[in-house]
Design a protein around this motif. Structure first.
Motif, PDB file in Angstrom:
ATOM      1  N   ASN A  51       4.815  37.707  -3.441  1.00  9.59           N
ATOM      2  CA  ASN A  51       5.912  37.278  -2.555  1.00  9.59           C
ATOM      3  C   ASN A  51       5.457  36.179  -1.603  1.00  9.59           C
ATOM      4  O   ASN A  51       6.109  35.901  -0.594  1.00  9.59           O
ATOM      5  CB  ASN A  51       6.525  38.463  -1.802  1.00  9.59           C
ATOM      6  N   GLU A  74      11.299  31.896   1.239  1.00  7.23           N
ATOM      7  CA  GLU A  74      12.348  32.778   1.754  1.00  7.23           C
ATOM      8  C   GLU A  74      13.270  33.229   0.620  1.00  7.23           C
ATOM      9  O   GLU A  74      13.693  34.385   0.562  1.00  7.23           O
ATOM     10  CB  GLU A  74      13.205  32.080   2.823  1.00  7.23           C
ATOM     11  N   ARG A  77      11.475  35.672  -1.673  1.00  3.06           N
ATOM     12  CA  ARG A  77      11.229  36.980  -1.057  1.00  3.06           C
ATOM     13  C   ARG A  77      12.472  37.854  -1.030  1.00  3.06           C
ATOM     14  O   ARG A  77      12.380  39.075  -1.055  1.00  3.06           O
ATOM     15  CB  ARG A  77      10.706  36.794   0.370  1.00  3.06           C
ATOM     16  N   ARG A  78      13.632  37.227  -0.946  1.00  4.41           N
ATOM     17  CA  ARG A  78      14.858  38.029  -0.903  1.00  4.41           C
ATOM     18  C   ARG A  78      15.104  38.731  -2.231  1.00  4.41           C
ATOM     19  O   ARG A  78      15.913  39.647  -2.320  1.00  4.41           O
ATOM     20  CB  ARG A  78      16.051  37.142  -0.533  1.00  4.41           C
ATOM     21  N   TYR A  82       9.951  44.838  -0.514  1.00  7.46           N
ATOM     22  CA  TYR A  82       8.601  44.953   0.019  1.00  7.46           C
ATOM     23  C   TYR A  82       8.548  46.158   0.939  1.00  7.46           C
ATOM     24  O   TYR A  82       9.395  46.327   1.824  1.00  7.46           O
ATOM     25  CB  TYR A  82       8.250  43.679   0.785  1.00  7.46           C
ATOM     26  N   LEU A 101      19.401  44.440   6.205  1.00  7.69           N
ATOM     27  CA  LEU A 101      18.793  43.139   6.511  1.00  7.69           C
ATOM     28  C   LEU A 101      18.755  42.212   5.296  1.00  7.69           C
ATOM     29  O   LEU A 101      19.246  41.081   5.347  1.00  7.69           O
ATOM     30  CB  LEU A 101      17.375  43.344   7.065  1.00  7.69           C
ATOM     31  N   VAL A 102      18.181  42.719   4.188  1.00 10.33           N
ATOM     32  CA  VAL A 102      18.040  41.829   3.033  1.00 10.33           C
ATOM     33  C   VAL A 102      19.394  41.536   2.381  1.00 10.33           C
ATOM     34  O   VAL A 102      19.672  40.390   2.042  1.00 10.33           O
ATOM     35  CB  VAL A 102      17.012  42.387   2.037  1.00 10.33           C
ATOM     36  N   LEU A 105      20.673  38.817   4.355  1.00  9.89           N
ATOM     37  CA  LEU A 105      19.964  37.557   4.089  1.00  9.89           C
ATOM     38  C   LEU A 105      20.343  36.998   2.729  1.00  9.89           C
ATOM     39  O   LEU A 105      20.444  35.788   2.542  1.00  9.89           O
ATOM     40  CB  LEU A 105      18.446  37.799   4.118  1.00  9.89           C
TER      41      LEU A 105
END
Lengths: 251, 537
Positions: A51, A74, A77-78, A82, A101-102, A105
């Motif tokens: 990641n 970014e 990673r989405r 993790y 959160l994700v 995002l």
């Protein structure tokens, strides 16, 4: 649906200290691979290469055929869940806020809905727990929330860095169960770092033993146990057997 | 005088405000800015100048108590003030830095014309004709000591000096026409020399804490205590003729004001001045009152003028302290308001700069430590010194005060921002990064909210420091609660000092309390858990 993870001939050093010394690894899509090794063996560095919390000096790292370098960190990673050792929950946000959160995002249409679904999958009632703060949960509950956060946006890959390491054995069993359950349901590819062979025995399709930045041996737990490739692997199992004999035998 | 030196620097700064606004107006409608240095006689003479000008219909702006000579002079030179009372000896030695020659020493008039010419040539500043009295240094000892040791002259003092303890104002200690020259001229070597504030020197002398002090020959306090002044038998001290000195601007644009001020030339003598000073320094009569009666007895005004003067040295004896505070409530309130203004503007400016700076530095790490460290060093510069350094850059008045306060407020805020953001839950920050949050999102969602209480704590520290430091703003004419403190120090009036210091302390507590509420409000939810009665499931 799930994606394959691949590292080919990866080198990385921190301030002149070699952490990865030509590592290659394949995590087949939809399987669980466990990286085992002592502290400093390079297992966490390898995990973080996927990641891009670490950008290796040399070598290729791919997620689903695509080099991780081809997109912004970014965005990459989405797509990759993790779970760090202590959960890494935002202490000032509610459980619902953390898990959504994700999805938020990633621009999902109903982040809270996604969060609630994820919470249910790890066995936490969103109505009861959604509004709580992490400090109001037990250690096992917190780690389950962290797990829920890692797949709430339908990530096809989940990276776990000693996710159960800080838990007592009862909580650990509780989180193990939750993990196995959601893994079965969702079928994501998982790469998990641990120094605990017994945990590997329980969760892994493939176990990769790392030592001094290299892969010492990889295979199923049974293969490793039956025919250790090196003295190191053999010793590792002998020591582990002293404490976890019943578990390992069960395999 | 140690304090007065500070004051003078600050005072010069203070003055700038008036001219800054004045430039936009028509020249002849500008008020004449009358200033003084921070000691009784200077306050009084400035008030006399001001009232005299007002009695002739000229508008006046008062800037009393400007720091020491350097600040008052710097202010005059930059046209930040228009007139203040100065002394020839001070002009020669402290400003022109010329040596005394024997001719000038023997002939005050000659000294005056030399000094006036040099000022005109060098600075375009004009000395009006002397007021008629000298106020030189007067080395004073207790009468009983003088009798016992047979002290009458400075030569006598020199003989006895190895057994005597001297207490001199730091101004005197530092000046060429002070201790240094005196020691050389008379071969004096005191057992020890301590710096004393002008406010306490007479008390120190009569209480026998010291044996020798420097006074002024027209000090009102000389006549209050049982002390005598020693004769300068080797004519070491230069003449100190008092005169009004005026800015280039006033000399050029306002002949009307110049001729009004000229009415005072040659009209005052030493005994008269000493008795007026005594009314201010000993009897505690208000300076405007004394000034009014001076002008009246000189026949320069008819009857008591309307009182537009600022109440610099309020009447001392009759009332109790609480009554005194009550009497001053309106003025105190307006000073406190001004004080609060200074603090809030400086603080707001500091927050706007220091918080982003702290965030930026946090990213720079090593460089960050250096820059924050440098801001910390700034903190160690005494406020007065910082203000003095600013005169060449910003002149005098409100701006240098604001800039100095702003500089002082930067460090605690930047430091706390830097440290707070840096130490905010690294696990959560990293997890957030691993989830795909951008640097800005991590900042807004995690780092700032978690660091907020620490940042606000830094603002609180800065606020309390600023409330304290803002009292110094009065030295440079920026106003605030320092005003009565400066005047009180100059006149040794502890009630006046307290009338500024107490409200300043209250203000500090109020500001701190208000920010404590803010600190609570920004505290992240989980930190309040402990106080809630909730138990983990």
């Amino acid at each position: 649906m799930a994606l394959e993870l691949k590292a080919v001939d990866v080198y990385h050093s921190y301030h002149g200290q070699l952490a990865l010394d030509g590592v290659s690894l394949v995590v087949p899509a939809g399987t669980v691979t466990v990286l085992v090794g002592e502290s400093g063996s390079g297992k966490t560095t390898l995990l973080r290469s996927f990641n891009r919390l670490v950008d290796p000096d040399r070598g290729t790292v791919t997620v689903g055929e695509r080099s991780v370098r081809t997109e912004r960190p970014e965005v990459l990673r989405r797509r990759l869940g993790y779970v760090p050792q202590y959960g890494g929950l935002l202490p000032h946000w509610t459980v619902r806020g953390n898990v959504s959160l994700v999805p938020r995002l990633a621009g999902m249409s109903s982040p809270d809905g996604a969060a609630e679904e994820a919470l249910r999958r790890v066995g936490l009632d969103p109505v009861k727990f959604g509004g709580r703060l992490p400090a109001e949960l037990s250690g096992g509950q917190r780690q389950r929330v962290a797990l829920a956060r890692a797949f709430a946006a339908r990530q096809q890959v989940v990276l776990l860095d000693e996710p159960f390491g800080a838990l007592d054995s009862i909580s650990r069993a509780e989180v193990h169960e939750a993990f196995e359950h959601v893994r079965e349901e969702l079928g994501f590819t998982a790469l998990l770092v641990t120094h605990d062979l017994a945990e590997s025995a329980r969760l892994a399709d493939q176990v990769v033993v790392m030592r001094r930045g290299r892969v010492e041996q990889s295979g199923t737990i049974a293969e490793l146990q039956r025919s250790p490739a090196t003295l190191y692997v053999q010793t590792l199992f002998q020591r582990a057997k002293a404490s976890y004999a019943p578990l390992l035998d069960a395999q | 005088m140690p304090l007065s030196r500070w004051y003078s620097r600050l005072a010069a700064l203070a003055v700038a405000l008036a001219p800054a606004t004045a430039h936009s107006q028509k020249r002849d409608t500008l008020p004449v800015v009358v200033a003084s240095k921070p000691f009784g006689e200077s306050y009084l003479l400035a008030e006399v100048f001001a009232q005299l000008l007002e009695s002739r219909g000229i508008r006046v702006d008062r800037r009393p108590g400007l720091g020491a000579t350097e600040i008052a002079f710097a202010a005059l030179r930059s046209n930040a003030i228009d007139v203040y009372p100065e002394y020839t000896g001070t002009g020669l030695v402290a400003i022109l830095r010329e040596p005394l020659d024997s001719v000038m020493r023997a002939n005050p008039l000659r000294a005056f014309s030399h000094i006036a010419r040099r000022f005109e040539d060098l600075y375009g500043i004009r000395w009006l004709a002397p007021l008629g009295f000298q106020n030189g240094y007067a080395i004073a000892v207790r009468r009983d000591l003088a009798t016992r040791l047979g002290l009458r002259t400075l030569s006598d003092l020199s003989r006895a000096s190895p057994s005597l303890v001297a207490g001199f104002t730091s101004d005197f200690i530092g000046r060429p026409d002070g201790l240094e020259g005196l020691s050389k001229a008379y071969g004096m070597h005191f057992k020890s020399v301590s710096p004393l504030s002008p406010a306490v020197k007479y008390t120190a002398l009569v209480e026998s804490a010291v044996d020798v002090i420097d006074g002024y020959s027209t000090d009102g306090l000389l006549s209050k205590y049982d002390v005598i002044t020693l004769v300068d038998d080797r004519a070491f001290f230069p003449p100190y003729d008092a005169a009004a000195i005026v800015s280039r601007r006033l000399a050029r644009d306002r002949p009307d004001a110049i001729s009004v001020l000229g009415l005072l030339s040659g009209r005052l003598d030493e005994p008269a001045m000493r008795s007026y000073n005594r009314r201010v320094e000993v009897d505690g009569e208000a300076i405007p009152e004394v000034a009014r009666s001076m002008l009246h007895s000189l026949g320069l005004t008819n009857g008591p003028a309307t009182d537009r003067a600022r109440n610099a040295g309020a009447s001392r004896p009759s009332t109790g302290f609480m009554a005194f505070l009550w009497e001053r409530r309106v003025e105190t309130a307006s000073l406190a308001l001004r004080h609060l203004q200074l603090v809030l503007i400086a603080l707001l400016g500091a927050v706007l700069v220091a918080v982003p700076l702290g965030l930026l530095l946090e990213r720079a790490r090593l460089a960050g430590e250096w820059v924050v460290g440098a801001l910390g060093v700034l903190q160690t510069i005494p406020s007065i010194a910082l203000l003095a350094f600013m005169i060449p850059l910003l002149g005098v008045g409100l701006w240098p005060a604001l800039v100095a306060l702003w500089l002082y407020a930067l460090y605690p805020i930047a430091r706390n921002t830097y440290t707070g953001v840096r130490s905010a839950e690294p696990d959560a920050v990293e997890a957030c990064e691993a989830m795909g949050a951008t640097a800005l999102q991590r900042l807004w969602w995690v780092r700032l909210p978690l660091a907020a209480p620490i940042i606000v704590a830094g603002v609180r520290t800065a606020a309390v420091i600023t409330v304290g430091a803002a009292t110094l703003a009065a030295f440079i004419g920026a106003g605030g609660l320092g005003e009565p403190i400066v005047t009180g120090l100059a006149l040794a009036d502890s009630r006046l000092i307290l009338s500024g210091a107490l409200p300043a302390a209250v203000l500090a507590i109020v500001v701190d309390g208000a920010l404590a509420i803010v600190e609570r409000a920004v505290r992240p939810a989980h930190l309040n858990l402990r106080e809630r009665a909730s138990s983990p499931s």
